[in-house]
Design an enzyme around this catalytic site. Structure first.
Site, PDB file in Angstrom:
ATOM      1  N   ASP A 162       0.870  -1.178   0.000  1.00  0.00           N
ATOM      2  CA  ASP A 162       0.000   0.000   0.000  1.00  0.00           C
ATOM      3  C   ASP A 162       0.907   1.227   0.000  1.00  0.00           C
ATOM      4  OD1 ASP A 162      -1.939  -1.895   0.296  1.00  0.00           O
ATOM      5  OD2 ASP A 162      -2.741  -1.150   2.189  1.00  0.00           O
TER       6      ASP A 162
ATOM      7  N   ASP B 101     -15.443  -3.369  -1.045  1.00  0.00           N
ATOM      8  CA  ASP B 101     -14.998  -3.114   0.327  1.00  0.00           C
ATOM      9  C   ASP B 101     -16.249  -2.914   1.165  1.00  0.00           C
ATOM     10  OD1 ASP B 101     -12.473  -3.038  -0.830  1.00  0.00           O
ATOM     11  OD2 ASP B 101     -12.509  -0.865  -1.061  1.00  0.00           O
TER      12      ASP B 101
END
Length: 242
Positions: free
Chosen positions: A10, A132
């Site tokens: 990330d 998500d």
């Protein structure tokens, strides 16, 4: 069926970081050198990584595009990338620099026609839908907003228009090392007829990976469990082999 395990990078401020439950104020730098981290994965025999452009997710643009292109050029790793994908041009650009799959997140909720256009132009092998969810409801805009659509209905709507691969993240578990939400994956897999699912969020041990393999998932993304030393690269390779 073998399950692909994708270590995650990330990216925020040019560094490899981890967040807790997607909270940008709770970030830990796991490696200030993103390229070096990618090389570690490459040298360990990893074949594919999951890269998220966190600035991109917040700002709706490919903020770390050049760095991600550099990872591809220097390591040759297969890369699936997400974060801030809002236009067909962005997808085309990522694919042009060799990125293997591009994840569409928020736009799947807000603009299903965009997904249809992407599938038509690039094919279902290049486009992944990132779902998500917070308590089963789909979160968007870098997880800052929650919609009123549940994850199953979004997945079914996307499968209907030709999506064949999902990354499902349980935001409540992400970066928590509390174990994956097995029930959600079971429900999702039971609902889908053609599409496959890559799991993300909460994975804490090699045992979790074994349990998830039994579900028939196409893959699993490992982030914090690797960076905190709970799952080694050797265990990742072993789980893939087994």
């Amino acid at each position: 069926m073998s399950m692909k395990i994708l270590p995650a990078i990330d990216i925020k401020d040019g560094q490899a970081v981890r967040l807790f439950k997607g909270d940008f104020s709770q970030k830990t730098v796991v490696n200030p050198d993103v390229l070096e981290q990618a090389r570690v994965f490459k040298e360990a025999g990893v074949t594919m990584i999951h890269v998220v452009d966190l600035e991109g997710a917040l700002e709706g643009r490919a903020a770390n595009r050049d760095l991600i292109a550099q990872i591809k050029a220097e390591t040759g790793l297969a890369i699936q990338v997400g974060g801030g994908i809002r236009s067909l041009e962005q997808i085309e650009d990522y694919l042009a620099v060799g990125i293997d799959r591009v994840i569409i997140g928020s736009m799947a909720v807000k603009n299903p026609e965009f997904v249809e256009a992407a599938l038509e132009r690039f094919g279902s092998g290049k486009i992944v839908i990132g779902i998500d969810a917070k308590e089963g409801l789909v979160a968007t805009e870098g997880w800052l907003e929650t919609s009123n659509q549940d994850y199953i209905s979004l997945a079914l709507a996307m499968e209907k228009i030709g999506v064949r691969l999902f990354v499902y993240t349980d935001v409540d578990r992400d970066g928590t090392l509390t174990g994956p939400n097995i029930q959600h994956y079971q429900k999702l897999l039971a609902s889908l007829k053609h599409a496959q699912v890559i799991a993300s969020g909460g994975i804490q041990s090699a045992d979790d990976l074994e349990e998830m393999k039994k579900l028939g998932l196409a893959g699993a993304i490992v982030g914090k469990a690797y960076y905190s030393g709970r799952i080694s690269l050797e265990q990742i390779k072993e789980a893939e082999r087994g």
